[in-house]
Motif scaffolding. Sequence first.
Motif: not given
Length: 232
Positions: A208-214
């Motif tokens: 989830v953190a990766e998706k939001f950062t993307d």
Amino acid sequence: MTSKKTIEKILEKACPRTTPRMAAEDRRQQILDVAVQLFSQKGFRGTTTKEIALAAGVNEAIIFRHFATKSELYAAIIDQKANSPVMQAWQNELNEAMTARDDRRVFETLAFHVLEFHEHDDTAMRLLLYSALEGHELADMIVRNHMSTTQRQLGDYVKRRIADGAFRRVDPMVTVRGFLGMVIGQVLNKKLFYRAGNDLLNLPSRQVAEKFTDLLLASLTNADYESRTSRR
């Protein structure tokens, strides 16, 4: 003649048993542990020190020996959560990422640790929401001492990266609040609104953190800066 058993019953009623004697610091921690559960279930105004004492198995006077007021007890809970070893380690990791100007690591670190913190702590968000809904001064303390500090730190980072040419010219605080809004929204949805879960809510915190950062970096990154950097 009164039997021994009858005498014991009379004494037990007159002097109810409490939890065993503890060292002062252990007793203080026990009171905090009990209080945080009650505050998160009933709010600040809905919880009395008498209830806390009863749940902890101590006299109410013991509460006030460690905490002068109920507000002081509540504030101690917030400070303990904010200054735990886990939170300190997270802050150190965030500082290192900022010093290295590692944009992805900065925002992934922030998102991941916020998500993980609330994943393993069901009381923190409830304490914050109760305080805000009750209009208690402690809600202002939480925002001023903890949430606003992180927002300002991230806002300053975004400003530096704009000055570096890495980010487009945007409003730093709007950017930070928008990103944190996605993260906190995930916490609220998972904890309060969609407990059955869905595709996003079922993902591990790291993903989830990766998706939001993307999503954030796709809107922030200066393409000219990236191309200049890649040619070096």
